[in-house]
Design an enzyme around this catalytic site. Structure first.
Site, PDB file in Angstrom:
ATOM      1  N   HIS A  22       0.885  -1.238   0.101  1.00 37.12           N
ATOM      2  CA  HIS A  22       0.048  -0.033  -0.065  1.00 37.12           C
ATOM      3  C   HIS A  22       0.865   1.255   0.066  1.00 37.12           C
ATOM      4  CE1 HIS A  22      -3.491   2.635   0.888  1.00 37.12           C
ATOM      5  NE2 HIS A  22      -4.185   1.177   0.825  1.00 37.12           N
ATOM      6  N   GLU A  26      -2.282  -1.050  -6.169  1.00 38.53           N
ATOM      7  CA  GLU A  26      -2.219  -2.182  -5.109  1.00 38.53           C
ATOM      8  C   GLU A  26      -2.593  -3.415  -5.718  1.00 38.53           C
ATOM      9  OE1 GLU A  26      -4.854  -0.891  -1.823  1.00 38.53           O
ATOM     10  OE2 GLU A  26      -4.621   0.899  -2.858  1.00 38.53           O
TER      11      GLU A  26
HETATM   12  C1  BGC Z   1      -8.806   1.682  -0.567  1.00 32.68           C
HETATM   13  C2  BGC Z   1      -9.496   3.033  -0.171  1.00 32.68           C
HETATM   14  C3  BGC Z   1      -8.997   3.308   1.321  1.00 32.68           C
HETATM   15  C4  BGC Z   1      -7.311   3.358   1.338  1.00 32.68           C
HETATM   16  C5  BGC Z   1      -6.935   3.645   2.437  1.00 32.68           C
HETATM   17  C6  BGC Z   1      -7.349   1.530  -0.574  1.00 32.68           C
HETATM   18  O1  BGC Z   1      -6.911   0.414  -0.784  1.00 32.68           O
HETATM   19  O2  BGC Z   1      -9.192   1.040  -1.648  1.00 32.68           O
HETATM   20  O3  BGC Z   1     -10.956   2.963  -0.173  1.00 32.68           O
HETATM   21  O4  BGC Z   1      -9.232   4.594   1.492  1.00 32.68           O
HETATM   22  O5  BGC Z   1      -7.000   1.945   0.790  1.00 32.68           O
HETATM   23  O6  BGC Z   1      -7.235   3.028   3.556  1.00 32.68           O
END
Ligand code: BGC
Length: 345
Positions: A175, A311
């Site tokens: 992430h 991601e």
């Molecule tokens: C999600 C988002 C979320 C973000 C942070 C992403 O992977 O798709 O909706 O706000 O992560 O949590």
């Protein structure tokens, strides 16, 4: 590999930073959540630029409030609708930490645990984690390995490996928030993105896929020919309005088995290009719509749209949709997935 202290957790546990470098790249990774903390890449003038958002020390990662900066998300990336699923003859219940849904595995994410350094050499470091049966609500005791590996040609790999003693869901992703003009340099809306995806999975107002697979053609979701992130983002298109920007799972084109290049991103100011390759079927493209006044490293404050997340993953809520590739790993099977980031400028 070089090691440095990265601060103390609130219970005084010390945390380390592991630095891998060659003449093209330098990455720094912490054993707290195996998060990617720094990523130095050379710009068009040959100067190193840190293109990954991060926190100054481990306390930022410990207190991260729903941003998931740089971490590896596990066991399951993104949402599971209603925080529940059936597997075998049983129903399983997860934390509802995003309205009534489960996001990034709930309240006890792997990103807030200390991983063990299993092995390292000049170019790689491997972390491991033992996750007990019913951890986060998921069945199966799982042994996880996450490896960061530098390649010689300005590239690095994140590799996930795991084995469970029961059938379970395994779907880990990274992430990281990228700003190819440099972390803390402001908006990423002028980044150009080419995405090799003919379709995406539309989601409802809670960002849970409806189950539909929709073609991107003639919609603002189409990045196949390349365009800036900002170009069509404010269009009155329902999917963009619901998600407050891009926050969608793309169905990655697949001409071949295994790892293939799925996206190319260009930083308009530095000339840094990042190619992403993966063997996953999908990838969430998230334009940091909810990043809001976050105090990062080097005194930088990160705001909305100041970065992009890519991601790779099994599709969100895949366990509850028969037409999505199954995220289930059977007992005793080896789960193995990878993401490769390759740079040029
Ligand atoms: C999600 C988002 C979320 C973000 C942070 C992403 O992977 O798709 O909706 O706000 O992560 O949590």
């Amino acid at each position: 590999m070089e090691t440095k202290p990265f601060g103390l957790l609130s219970d005084k546990t010390p945390v380390q930073l592991f630095i891998l470098k060659n003449d093209k790249l330098e990455i720094a990774v912490t054993d707290y959540g195996t998060s990617l903390v720094n990523l130095f890449v050379k710009d068009k003038h040959g100067n190193p630029v840190d293109i990954a958002l991060g926190y100054e020390d481990v306390s930022g990662y410990e207190n991260d409030n729903g941003c998931y900066l740089g971490c590896n998300v596990g066991r399951n990336a993104n949402r599971i609708g209603n925080g529940r699923f059936f597997l075998g003859d049983r129903e399983y219940f997860l934390d509802k930490n995003d309205g009534r849904n489960n996001l990034h595995s709930g309240l006890h994410p792997y990103s807030k645990r200390i991983w063990t350094v299993e092995k390292y050499d000049d170019d790689s470091v491997t972390f491991s984690l033992q996750s007990p049966h019913m951890d986060q609500g998921f069945p199966g005791e799982v042994t996880f390995h996450v490896t960061y590996r530098l390649f010689e040609d300005a590239a690095f790999q994140i590799q996930y490996e795991a084995v469970s003693d029961r059938d379970t869901i395994l779907n880990m992703t990274n992430h990281s928030y990228f700003n190819l003009n440099g972390e803390g340099s402001g908006s990423a809306l002028q980044h150009k993105l080419i995405l090799y995806a003919d379709s995406f999975t539309p989601a409802d107002a809670e960002s849970v896929p409806t189950g539909e697979i929709a073609a991107v053609i003639n919609t603002p979701m189409d990045f196949r020919m390349g365009k800036t992130i900002g170009q069509d983002m404010e269009e009155a298109y329902e999917q963009l309005i619901l998600a407050k920007g891009y926050d969608h799972n793309y169905v990655l084109n697949r001409q071949e088995e295994g790892c293939r290049t799925v996206a190319e991103v260009l930083g308009d100011k530095t000339g840094i290009t990042m190619q992403i390759a993966t063997d996953y079927p999908g990838m969430q493209v998230y334009s940091a719509n909810y990043l809001d006044n976050v105090r990062g490293k080097n005194g930088h404050i990160y705001g909305r749209r100041d970065a992009l997340c890519f991601e790779p993953q099994f599709f969100p809520d895949a366990i509850n949709h028969e037409n999505f590739t199954s995220p289930v790993c059977r007992a005793g099977e080896t789960y193995k997935k990878e993401i490769i980031y390759r740079f040029s400028s």
